[in-house]
Design a protein around this motif. Sequence first.
Motif, mmCIF file in Angstrom:
data_model
loop_
_atom_site.group_PDB
_atom_site.id
_atom_site.type_symbol
_atom_site.label_atom_id
_atom_site.label_comp_id
_atom_site.label_asym_id
_atom_site.label_seq_id
_atom_site.Cartn_x
_atom_site.Cartn_y
_atom_site.Cartn_z
ATOM 1 N N UNK A 105 45.047 -19.821 19.506
ATOM 2 C CA UNK A 105 45.685 -21.364 18.844
ATOM 3 C C UNK A 105 46.013 -20.783 17.185
ATOM 4 N N UNK A 106 46.082 -20.327 16.559
ATOM 5 C CA UNK A 106 46.496 -20.093 15.451
ATOM 6 C C UNK A 106 47.641 -19.080 15.272
ATOM 7 N N UNK A 107 48.319 -18.489 16.672
ATOM 8 C CA UNK A 107 49.566 -17.892 16.566
ATOM 9 C C UNK A 107 50.671 -19.515 16.631
ATOM 10 N N UNK A 108 50.409 -20.600 17.611
ATOM 11 C CA UNK A 108 50.827 -21.712 17.738
ATOM 12 C C UNK A 108 50.730 -22.391 15.675
ATOM 13 N N UNK B 271 52.769 -18.891 6.002
ATOM 14 C CA UNK B 271 50.823 -19.384 5.493
ATOM 15 C C UNK B 271 50.819 -18.006 5.215
ATOM 16 N N UNK B 272 50.319 -17.709 5.940
ATOM 17 C CA UNK B 272 49.155 -16.142 5.795
ATOM 18 C C UNK B 272 49.503 -15.104 5.867
ATOM 19 N N UNK B 273 48.952 -14.278 4.731
ATOM 20 C CA UNK B 273 49.486 -12.645 4.654
ATOM 21 C C UNK B 273 49.304 -12.148 6.196
ATOM 22 N N UNK B 274 48.547 -12.558 6.734
ATOM 23 C CA UNK B 274 47.378 -11.720 7.756
ATOM 24 C C UNK B 274 46.886 -12.723 8.828
ATOM 25 N N UNK C 293 46.646 -10.267 15.381
ATOM 26 C CA UNK C 293 47.577 -11.161 16.301
ATOM 27 C C UNK C 293 48.899 -11.376 15.735
ATOM 28 N N UNK C 294 49.886 -10.895 16.037
ATOM 29 C CA UNK C 294 51.611 -11.237 15.047
ATOM 30 C C UNK C 294 52.529 -11.501 16.799
ATOM 31 N N UNK C 295 53.775 -12.223 16.264
ATOM 32 C CA UNK C 295 54.588 -12.923 17.922
ATOM 33 C C UNK C 295 55.491 -11.811 17.456
ATOM 34 N N UNK D 189 56.838 -11.139 10.938
ATOM 35 C CA UNK D 189 57.013 -10.161 10.043
ATOM 36 C C UNK D 189 55.272 -10.144 9.136
ATOM 37 N N UNK D 190 54.622 -9.418 9.374
ATOM 38 C CA UNK D 190 53.816 -9.397 8.614
ATOM 39 C C UNK D 190 53.661 -8.492 7.232
ATOM 40 N N UNK D 191 53.713 -9.149 5.583
ATOM 41 C CA UNK D 191 54.397 -9.145 4.207
ATOM 42 C C UNK D 191 53.789 -7.603 4.026
ATOM 43 N N UNK D 192 54.877 -7.165 3.539
ATOM 44 C CA UNK D 192 54.367 -5.282 3.284
ATOM 45 C C UNK D 192 53.536 -5.610 2.349
#
Length: 352
Positions: free
Chosen positions: A57-60, A66-69, A95-97, A101-104
Amino acid sequence: MTTTTKAVDDESAYESISKEGATPLWRYYGALFHPEPVSKAVPFVWHYAELRELLMHFTETLSLEEAERRVLMLTNPGLQEPPSTLTTIYAGIQAILPGETAQAHRHASHAFRYVIEGSGACTTVNGERLHMEPGDLLLTPGWHWHDHHHEFEGPMIWVDGLDYPLANMLEAGFFELYEERRQKVLVADDLSTRQYIHGQLRPVWEEPRSDSSPIGNYPWREVEAAFSDIGDDAEGTAFDGINLTYTNPFDGGPVLPTISCQVQRLKPGFRGEAHRHTTNTIYHVRRGQGQTIVNGEVLEWHEHDLFCVPTWCVHEHVNGSATDDAVLFSYDDSPVMKALGFYREEAVERQS
Ligand code: GTQ
């Protein structure tokens, strides 16, 4: 002449003790020195099917800007504030789509990823891109830069394991963001894995660079090869079946200074003996279904579920199938308990 504060009765003496910044031990002894460990955490199972749906749900609705992870923290009912899975170690599902990119960033906490599903994402750790496939164990040791990105198809979902509850308890936490979203790539992809994974052949030009294993990724295919080579010819342990521990190739020790990782195969029909030890353990069901009986409570688990066994709880594992293997990945704080002289274990009578 000298003045002394002379207590006239016990009540005023207790007040004066407190005003002086002291506490009478005799009123606290039982609260401070327990006959044996009792965790605030309770045994618990997290059901993957339900959590996956919520995460999807939160991937949509939630972007990685907005969210770092994008992570659901697995929160023990006994450890709500701050949220934690066990007293020393934590699990989350991330989860990642494709295209994200999840920030370094980097933190003092030691961490790892254990891939549940998906294909084609990478974690970059101190400039090395590590490819992720289901069942792989990827390390991000303390103070190593790490970012996650995905360039293939479908969602990629993994378990995050961290020692932040312990790091915060010790007031040893540091955190820093990288100046860009993604790190610069500094070495060939998966180099550390390719250099070190062939256990008995260690590259002589390399020296240890941290207290953690230098291996970026312990691929699932290596675990499968190990189980397949051992076959049914080993008994394993009475408690944990064919249990393999992931090691640091330099010294044979745990992969991270605070966390030891294991993968265990429970043969069809396996029924473990009961024991307990002073380690906090989190399990992820890689394959199969069964039960773990913890202090008399039956935890039912299915593929991809997670469950926890708090310290000193009696536990025994049962493979629920007479025909199929069950495979459990697990991690625990035994390196901490052992390094500090707190490790104990004992076999006990079966609970069922
Ligand atoms: O992916 O770096 O679940 O920093 C918690 C903290 C994941 C991560 C978590 C983190 C990460």
